[in-house]
Design an enzyme around this catalytic site. Structure first.
Site, PDB file in Angstrom:
ATOM      1  N   ASP A  87     -37.032   9.524   1.209  1.00  0.00           N
ATOM      2  CA  ASP A  87     -36.570   9.826   1.614  1.00  0.00           C
ATOM      3  C   ASP A  87     -35.816  10.137   0.632  1.00  0.00           C
ATOM      4  O   ASP A  87     -35.482  11.022   0.511  1.00  0.00           O
ATOM      5  CB  ASP A  87     -35.839   8.000   1.731  1.00  0.00           C
ATOM      6  N   ALA A  89     -31.693  12.795   9.594  1.00  0.00           N
ATOM      7  CA  ALA A  89     -30.533  13.325  10.453  1.00  0.00           C
ATOM      8  C   ALA A  89     -29.499  12.559  10.226  1.00  0.00           C
ATOM      9  O   ALA A  89     -29.126  11.642   9.409  1.00  0.00           O
ATOM     10  CB  ALA A  89     -30.885  13.620  12.026  1.00  0.00           C
ATOM     11  N   TYR A 101     -36.754  14.940  15.632  1.00  0.00           N
ATOM     12  CA  TYR A 101     -36.280  14.238  16.906  1.00  0.00           C
ATOM     13  C   TYR A 101     -34.979  14.754  17.528  1.00  0.00           C
ATOM     14  O   TYR A 101     -33.960  15.218  16.518  1.00  0.00           O
ATOM     15  CB  TYR A 101     -35.944  12.563  16.475  1.00  0.00           C
ATOM     16  N   ASP A 104     -29.840  13.144  23.607  1.00  0.00           N
ATOM     17  CA  ASP A 104     -29.266  13.904  25.142  1.00  0.00           C
ATOM     18  C   ASP A 104     -27.987  14.283  24.818  1.00  0.00           C
ATOM     19  O   ASP A 104     -26.629  14.724  25.231  1.00  0.00           O
ATOM     20  CB  ASP A 104     -29.101  11.856  25.304  1.00  0.00           C
ATOM     21  N   TYR A 110     -21.696  16.860  16.744  1.00  0.00           N
ATOM     22  CA  TYR A 110     -23.019  16.432  16.516  1.00  0.00           C
ATOM     23  C   TYR A 110     -23.947  17.179  17.196  1.00  0.00           C
ATOM     24  O   TYR A 110     -25.081  17.450  17.399  1.00  0.00           O
ATOM     25  CB  TYR A 110     -23.014  15.085  16.633  1.00  0.00           C
TER      26      TYR A 110
END
Ligand SMILES: NC(=O)c1ccc[n+]([C@@H]2O[C@H](COP(=O)([O-])OP(=O)(O)OC[C@H]3O[C@@H](n4cnc5c(N)ncnc54)[C@H](OP(=O)(O)O)[C@@H]3O)[C@@H](O)[C@H]2O)c1
Length: 309
Positions: free
Chosen positions: A30, A59, A98, A101, A130
């Site tokens: 974590d 992220a 990861y 979009d 972002y």
């Protein structure tokens, strides 16, 4: 195979710990154990754990807050993944990362003028902080020369954490009427399916019967960017209506379903602009997988059936 998983408290990280069972030794960390804004700690953890595979779902995901914290968002999303990838390359490990979009501007249309899904070959052009930071992360991983898979997903939800599904269930139990944006198109994607599909990719593509530890050379053959989303496209408003259809029959809704009214993006101002077209084409991913990609409706049903909220 030793697999280091970051962000184990996140929607995808939490599910990965479950889905990866049986594929090797899972070391899930974590933020307190590996803070992506602390690059020395990132290097130290990787050098200590010596993984064969790093999976990075951690992220900075607060899309609106990122507009006022661009440096922190860039450090976590843009720079740290590159550092991880450099460390991975040095020890011969592979990396699965990861992305989103939101690397696209959402303007892609076909010759008839209708929104057309983005493929992995389309040129990114993010319209918010972002998206810019996540694109920088992709580019840093590719530049590192590490064997990598970059999995672009979208509209992630689960019965855990902070997401649209849980917001709708909460509001649906409080109100009789909701107004939801109906002019952004994309694919809601369940984190449980993302994790299961990642595990399936590892099982089918990275693990050889002879050598479980050689993920990097196996991954090199299929390295690159892949769209990893549930199939079919919808809007937030239509997604909300489907949530209430499911929730009304499975006990997640304690009262009559609310009326969901359609509004436009301009009726719901937020700090970060959103792409109108977030549709991602999954043909490249489907060519790798032995099972078809779940539709977003099926994943929503499976998510609510599996977990109590
Ligand atoms: N959520 C979406 O709709 C969406 C859409 C497209 C793509 N994605 C991408 O999919 C991936 C998984 O997203 P998700 O929905 O699972 O995200 P999430 O639920 O918001 O979880 C993010 C995880 O990252 C951790 N994190 C944040 N800052 C960190 C830091 N400085 N150091 C270490 N860990 C940190 C969080 O830890 P704490 O619990 O301590 O905060 C949490 O475990 C991400 O790459 C994201 O960009 C998400």
């Amino acid at each position: 195979m030793r697999i280091l998983v970051t962000g184990k408290t996140g929607q995808v990280g939490y599910e990965l710990e479950r889905s990866l069972q049986g594929l090797g030794e899972i070391i899930a960390v974590d933020r307190s154990q590996m803070d992506l804004s602390n690059l020395d700690q990132v290097r130290d953890v990787i050098r200590t754990v010596k993984p064969n595979l790093i999976i990075n779902p951690a992220a900075y995901t607060a899309v609106d807050k990122a507009e006022s914290e661009p440096e922190l968002a860039m450090l976590v999303n843009g720079i740290a993944p590159g550092v991880m990838a450099e460390e991975a390359r040095k020890i011969g490990a592979a990396m699965i990362h990861y992305s989103t979009d939101y690397v696209f501007d959402g303007t892609k249309r076909d010759s008839q003028g209708a929104f057309e899904p983005y493929t992995e070959d389309d040129v990114p052009n993010p319209i918010n902080v972002y998206g810019k930071t996540k694109l920088a992360g992709e580019q840093a991983i590719i530049a590192s020369g590490c064997a990598h898979l970059i999995l672009r997903t979208s509209w992630v939800y689960s019965t855990y954490g902070k997401n649209f599904l849980l917001t709708m269930l909460r509001l649906g139990n409080e109100r009789d009427e909701l107004k939801v944006v109906d002019d952004q198109w994309g694919s809601p994607t369940w984190s449980g399916w993302i994790a299961d599909t990642t595990a399936q990719l590892i099982k089918e593509q990275l693990i050889t019967s002879s050598n479980h530890d050689d993920a990097a050379s196996r991954l090199s053959a299929i390295a690159g960017v892949y769209n990893l989303v549930n199939s079919g496209y919808t809007t937030w408003c239509r997604f909300a209506r489907q949530i209430f259809i499911e929730a009304a029959t499975d006990g997640h809704l304690k009262k009559n379903a609310p009326t969901v009214l359609s509004i436009g993006t301009s009726d719901y101002p937020v700090p970060a602009p959103r792409p109108a077209n977030s549709q991602l084409n999954t043909a490249k991913l489907e060519a790798l997988l032995s099972a078809p990609v779940n539709s977003w409706e099926r994943s929503l049903h499976e998510c609510l059936k599996r977990d109590n909220v």
